[in-house]
Design a protein around this motif. Structure first.
Motif, PDB file in Angstrom:
ATOM      1  N   VAL A 178       0.835  -1.207   0.000  1.00 39.72           N
ATOM      2  CA  VAL A 178       0.000   0.000   0.000  1.00 39.72           C
ATOM      3  C   VAL A 178       0.866   1.252   0.000  1.00 39.72           C
ATOM      4  O   VAL A 178       0.578   2.234  -0.694  1.00 39.72           O
ATOM      5  CB  VAL A 178      -0.951  -0.005   1.219  1.00 39.72           C
ATOM      6  CG1 VAL A 178      -1.736   1.298   1.301  1.00 39.72           C
ATOM      7  CG2 VAL A 178      -1.905  -1.193   1.129  1.00 39.72           C
ATOM      8  N   ASN A 179       1.940   1.223   0.780  1.00 37.97           N
ATOM      9  CA  ASN A 179       2.842   2.385   0.839  1.00 37.97           C
ATOM     10  C   ASN A 179       3.466   2.667  -0.528  1.00 37.97           C
ATOM     11  O   ASN A 179       3.589   3.822  -0.946  1.00 37.97           O
ATOM     12  CB  ASN A 179       3.935   2.140   1.872  1.00 37.97           C
ATOM     13  CG  ASN A 179       4.777   3.377   2.131  1.00 37.97           C
ATOM     14  OD1 ASN A 179       4.268   4.503   2.133  1.00 37.97           O
ATOM     15  ND2 ASN A 179       6.060   3.188   2.340  1.00 37.97           N
ATOM     16  N   GLY A 180       3.867   1.614  -1.248  1.00 33.58           N
ATOM     17  CA  GLY A 180       4.427   1.802  -2.572  1.00 33.58           C
ATOM     18  C   GLY A 180       3.429   2.432  -3.533  1.00 33.58           C
ATOM     19  O   GLY A 180       3.776   3.331  -4.310  1.00 33.58           O
ATOM     20  N   LEU A 181       2.182   1.978  -3.482  1.00 36.57           N
ATOM     21  CA  LEU A 181       1.151   2.541  -4.358  1.00 36.57           C
ATOM     22  C   LEU A 181       0.893   4.009  -4.036  1.00 36.57           C
ATOM     23  O   LEU A 181       0.737   4.841  -4.940  1.00 36.57           O
ATOM     24  CB  LEU A 181      -0.144   1.733  -4.212  1.00 36.57           C
ATOM     25  CG  LEU A 181      -0.103   0.276  -4.705  1.00 36.57           C
ATOM     26  CD1 LEU A 181      -1.384  -0.447  -4.324  1.00 36.57           C
ATOM     27  CD2 LEU A 181       0.102   0.239  -6.217  1.00 36.57           C
ATOM     28  N   LEU A 182       0.858   4.343  -2.756  1.00 38.74           N
ATOM     29  CA  LEU A 182       0.580   5.726  -2.365  1.00 38.74           C
ATOM     30  C   LEU A 182       1.758   6.648  -2.679  1.00 38.74           C
ATOM     31  O   LEU A 182       1.566   7.777  -3.153  1.00 38.74           O
ATOM     32  CB  LEU A 182       0.255   5.782  -0.871  1.00 38.74           C
ATOM     33  CG  LEU A 182      -1.064   5.122  -0.447  1.00 38.74           C
ATOM     34  CD1 LEU A 182      -1.177   5.072   1.068  1.00 38.74           C
ATOM     35  CD2 LEU A 182      -2.257   5.860  -1.048  1.00 38.74           C
ATOM     36  N   GLN A 183       2.978   6.184  -2.432  1.00 42.59           N
ATOM     37  CA  GLN A 183       4.140   7.029  -2.704  1.00 42.59           C
ATOM     38  C   GLN A 183       4.343   7.264  -4.197  1.00 42.59           C
ATOM     39  O   GLN A 183       4.984   8.241  -4.591  1.00 42.59           O
ATOM     40  CB  GLN A 183       5.389   6.402  -2.092  1.00 42.59           C
ATOM     41  CG  GLN A 183       5.439   6.457  -0.587  1.00 42.59           C
ATOM     42  CD  GLN A 183       6.763   7.010  -0.061  1.00 42.59           C
ATOM     43  OE1 GLN A 183       7.691   7.264  -0.802  1.00 42.59           O
ATOM     44  NE2 GLN A 183       6.822   7.227   1.249  1.00 42.59           N
ATOM     45  N   SER A 184       3.808   6.389  -5.028  1.00 44.62           N
ATOM     46  CA  SER A 184       3.974   6.544  -6.472  1.00 44.62           C
ATOM     47  C   SER A 184       3.256   7.778  -7.020  1.00 44.62           C
ATOM     48  O   SER A 184       3.514   8.191  -8.151  1.00 44.62           O
ATOM     49  CB  SER A 184       3.463   5.299  -7.193  1.00 44.62           C
ATOM     50  OG  SER A 184       2.053   5.185  -7.086  1.00 44.62           O
ATOM     51  N   THR A 185       2.358   8.356  -6.246  1.00 48.16           N
ATOM     52  CA  THR A 185       1.667   9.566  -6.716  1.00 48.16           C
ATOM     53  C   THR A 185       2.597  10.772  -6.731  1.00 48.16           C
ATOM     54  O   THR A 185       2.306  11.770  -7.399  1.00 48.16           O
ATOM     55  CB  THR A 185       0.466   9.885  -5.806  1.00 48.16           C
ATOM     56  OG1 THR A 185       0.938  10.096  -4.459  1.00 48.16           O
ATOM     57  CG2 THR A 185      -0.537   8.745  -5.806  1.00 48.16           C
ATOM     58  N   GLY A 186       3.735  10.687  -6.032  1.00 51.60           N
ATOM     59  CA  GLY A 186       4.578  11.863  -5.862  1.00 51.60           C
ATOM     60  C   GLY A 186       5.300  12.321  -7.102  1.00 51.60           C
ATOM     61  O   GLY A 186       5.093  13.445  -7.585  1.00 51.60           O
ATOM     62  N   TRP A 187       6.150  11.465  -7.665  1.00 54.40           N
ATOM     63  CA  TRP A 187       7.056  11.908  -8.732  1.00 54.40           C
ATOM     64  C   TRP A 187       6.349  12.386 -10.001  1.00 54.40           C
ATOM     65  O   TRP A 187       6.658  13.465 -10.516  1.00 54.40           O
ATOM     66  CB  TRP A 187       8.059  10.806  -9.048  1.00 54.40           C
ATOM     67  CG  TRP A 187       9.178  11.267  -9.935  1.00 54.40           C
ATOM     68  CD1 TRP A 187       9.409  10.902 -11.226  1.00 54.40           C
ATOM     69  CD2 TRP A 187      10.216  12.191  -9.605  1.00 54.40           C
ATOM     70  NE1 TRP A 187      10.528  11.532 -11.722  1.00 54.40           N
ATOM     71  CE2 TRP A 187      11.040  12.334 -10.738  1.00 54.40           C
ATOM     72  CE3 TRP A 187      10.523  12.916  -8.447  1.00 54.40           C
ATOM     73  CZ2 TRP A 187      12.163  13.169 -10.758  1.00 54.40           C
ATOM     74  CZ3 TRP A 187      11.640  13.746  -8.467  1.00 54.40           C
ATOM     75  CH2 TRP A 187      12.438  13.866  -9.608  1.00 54.40           C
ATOM     76  N   PRO A 188       5.379  11.629 -10.575  1.00 59.54           N
ATOM     77  CA  PRO A 188       4.705  12.150 -11.769  1.00 59.54           C
ATOM     78  C   PRO A 188       4.037  13.497 -11.535  1.00 59.54           C
ATOM     79  O   PRO A 188       4.041  14.364 -12.418  1.00 59.54           O
ATOM     80  CB  PRO A 188       3.678  11.056 -12.101  1.00 59.54           C
ATOM     81  CG  PRO A 188       4.227   9.822 -11.480  1.00 59.54           C
ATOM     82  CD  PRO A 188       4.905  10.286 -10.217  1.00 59.54           C
ATOM     83  N   CYS A 189       3.469  13.686 -10.354  1.00 62.65           N
ATOM     84  CA  CYS A 189       2.760  14.941 -10.059  1.00 62.65           C
ATOM     85  C   CYS A 189       3.720  16.124  -9.949  1.00 62.65           C
ATOM     86  O   CYS A 189       3.471  17.183 -10.521  1.00 62.65           O
ATOM     87  CB  CYS A 189       1.935  14.802  -8.784  1.00 62.65           C
ATOM     88  SG  CYS A 189       0.493  13.721  -8.942  1.00 62.65           S
ATOM     89  N   VAL A 190       4.823  15.945  -9.205  1.00 58.83           N
ATOM     90  CA  VAL A 190       5.728  17.080  -9.012  1.00 58.83           C
ATOM     91  C   VAL A 190       6.456  17.433 -10.306  1.00 58.83           C
ATOM     92  O   VAL A 190       6.702  18.604 -10.600  1.00 58.83           O
ATOM     93  CB  VAL A 190       6.738  16.816  -7.871  1.00 58.83           C
ATOM     94  CG1 VAL A 190       6.024  16.735  -6.534  1.00 58.83           C
ATOM     95  CG2 VAL A 190       7.563  15.561  -8.118  1.00 58.83           C
ATOM     96  N   VAL A 191       6.794  16.420 -11.130  1.00 64.79           N
ATOM     97  CA  VAL A 191       7.438  16.705 -12.414  1.00 64.79           C
ATOM     98  C   VAL A 191       6.466  17.430 -13.338  1.00 64.79           C
ATOM     99  O   VAL A 191       6.839  18.375 -14.052  1.00 64.79           O
ATOM    100  CB  VAL A 191       7.959  15.416 -13.073  1.00 64.79           C
ATOM    101  CG1 VAL A 191       8.446  15.683 -14.493  1.00 64.79           C
ATOM    102  CG2 VAL A 191       9.106  14.824 -12.256  1.00 64.79           C
ATOM    103  N   ALA A 192       5.191  17.013 -13.349  1.00 59.97           N
ATOM    104  CA  ALA A 192       4.199  17.665 -14.189  1.00 59.97           C
ATOM    105  C   ALA A 192       3.977  19.118 -13.758  1.00 59.97           C
ATOM    106  O   ALA A 192       3.853  20.011 -14.598  1.00 59.97           O
ATOM    107  CB  ALA A 192       2.879  16.890 -14.142  1.00 59.97           C
TER     108      ALA A 192
END
Length: 501
Positions: free
Chosen positions: A156-170
């Motif tokens: 679950v932690n991996g799925l939730l943390q995955s929201t970070g990088w694509p969003c901040v780069v965008a």
């Protein structure tokens, strides 16, 4: 003789300075520290592996245990019969996290191009902080130890943390155009390394009270950061009443400065610049499909290359403190603090190499040269003596040549790939492309963490470094077609300049 547009470009910093406002600075800092906090919570787990191993293993059978405990105490909570099996499970948790993180990145990139980036990022930060608290703090306070429960929480932690990088780069792609992107994104991509340093510092400060407090502190800070992002982040200039990137660019010099490196060099010089996720009154852009993004030039090659490179970079991230403590017998807190030098090297490397790639206006040759030096630095670090100053210097050099290229691929090059000429009519592509590149990289990193634990257990640490050298060489191999093409373009441009003189 008239020169092609690519040869008439002005210094990228000129366009950058002319468009910088206080909103840009706030966005830079908020996205920087939001991802730093996500990485800090990940770093906490790698920094307390020795303490977790001793807690999960009978004290009399674990040489890393700080003190002997009564039979009833350790027998009531131990998960493994010996430290070797505990170490293997810790490597399994890293693999589980990275696989779920990789799957989440592919999904989060698509979601980020379709929903409000601020909501997605804030939700991921706050939810992940709660999971980290449950994993490292609440289970220890309740003396509840269960392998399957740990595995589920880390998925679950991996799925939730995955929201970070694509969003901040965008978000960064919305606010900062091509002008100086290599330098700006190189400096900004130090957020991961800063997060590692922050996580190591926080963990080492409270580790003496118990590893559960290291998780508590980083989770609390990350949750607070998610709240700040929700109320303070502006995802695009339009939200601040400013024009989108390229909306007011009538100056051909600035227009040329903002043309993506991945675009066609023979394109018409009068082509207008465009923005990621920008809206147009006459032509509303649509989010690009997953398979369309995969077919963009360079996406597959850079994704495969990043899978090999991230495998090496994340192996240092997850295992460096453990290696220093296990191989040299240094105290865990000292190993945590010393591992910071790898991240310092990565920060400097990403910034300098990004600036050089801006000057050359080519990324692949810079990556190739750095990775060739990385092979030598890995070989040197594998033979580092039992000396903390010497180890720190070689570690920083290794971070410079490995962390720098890793930062470039995951940030500046991902932005280049997501802003090619082919996606002008469908500009909402950056989060999707970033998710593909980073997701593929995370799959490689996930496989690598389990392999590291197996190789170390059966062959020793020296063979782990041989494995790193092989993966670094494979990175160069995957991008070799791009290296050859960009070197050819550099030589062609040089001949044109000589003819123009």
């Amino acid at each position: 003789m008239a020169l092609p547009g690519s040869l008439r470009r002005q210094p990228a910093s000129r366009g950058l300075v002319s468009h910088c406002t206080h909103h840009h600075i706030v966005v830079f800092l908020l996205t920087f520290f939001s991802y730093s906090l996500l990485h800090a919570s990940r770093k906490t787990f790698s920094n307390v592996k020795v303490s977790i191993s001793s807690q999960w293993t009978p004290s009399c059978l674990n040489s890393t245990a700080p003190e002997l405990r009564p039979y009833e105490l350790w027998n009531s909570n131990h998960l493994f019969p010996n430290a070797e099996e505990a170490t293997l499970f810790l490597g399994t948790l890293d693999t589980i996290f990275l696989f779920s993180y990789a799957v989440g990145l592919f999904v989060s990139g698509i979601v980020g191009d379709r929903l409000n980036l601020r909501w997605v990022l804030s939700f991921g930060m706050c939810s992940s902080a709660l999971v980290v608290f449950f994993f490292g703090t609440l289970t220890e306070w309740l003396h509840f130890y269960n392998k399957w429960f740990y595995c589920c929480l880390w998925i679950v932690n991996g799925l939730l943390q995955s929201t970070g990088w694509p969003c901040v780069v965008a978000v960064m792609g919305n606010w900062f155009g091509k002008a100086g992107r290599g330098f700006v994104f190189g400096l900004w991509s130090a957020c991961a390394s800063v997060g590692n340093i922050l996580g190591a510092f926080l963990a080492s400060c409270v580790l003496k009270y118990g590893y559960e407090y290291a998780f508590l502190v980083t989770a609390s800070v990350q949750f607070a950061g998610g709240v700040v992002v929700f109320f303070g982040l502006l995802t695009s200039p339009k939200e601040a009443g400013l024009p989108e990137l390229g909306a007011d660019e009538d100056d051909s010099v600035e227009e040329d400065a903002n043309r993506p490196l991945m675009g066609n060099d023979d394109a018409d010089d009068d082509d207008r610049n465009y923005s990621i996720q920008a809206t147009d009154a006459d032509n509303q852009p649509k989010a690009i499909g997953f398979f369309q993004a995969c077919c963009l030039p360079g996406v597959v090659l850079y994704s495969l290359a990043y899978a090999c490179l991230k495998m090496v970079n994340y192996s240092f991230f997850f295992w460096l403190p453990f290696y220093l403590s296990n191989n040299f017998g240094w105290k865990e807190a000292e190993a945590d603090q010393l591992s910071i030098w790898y991240d310092v090297g990565g920060i400097v490397g990403g910034t300098i190499q990004g600036f050089i790639s801006d000057v050359l206006q080519k990324r692949a040759p810079v990556l190739a040269i750095s990775l060739l030096f990385a092979v030598g630095s890995l070989f040197g670090y594998s033979r580092s003596p039992d000396s903390k100053p010497i180890n720190a210097v070689i570690m920083a050099v290794t971070g410079f040549f490995i962390g720098g290229p890793s930062n470039m691929i995951s940030s500046a090059i991902s932005a280049d790939l997501g802003r090619q000429d082919l996606v002008k009519g469908s500009s909402e592509a950056l989060a999707t492309v970033t998710g593909i590149v980073d997701g593929t990289g995370s799959i490689g990193a996930a496989v690598g963490q389990y392999l590291v634990s197996l190789i170390q257990e059966n062959l020793g640490w020296m063979w782990v470094f041989y494995f790193f050298i092989l993966m670094t060489s494979s990175t160069v191999l995957f991008i070799s077609p791009l290296i050859a093409r960009e070197i050819k373009l550099l030589l062609h441009e040089r001949r044109l300049r000589m003819l123009a003189e």
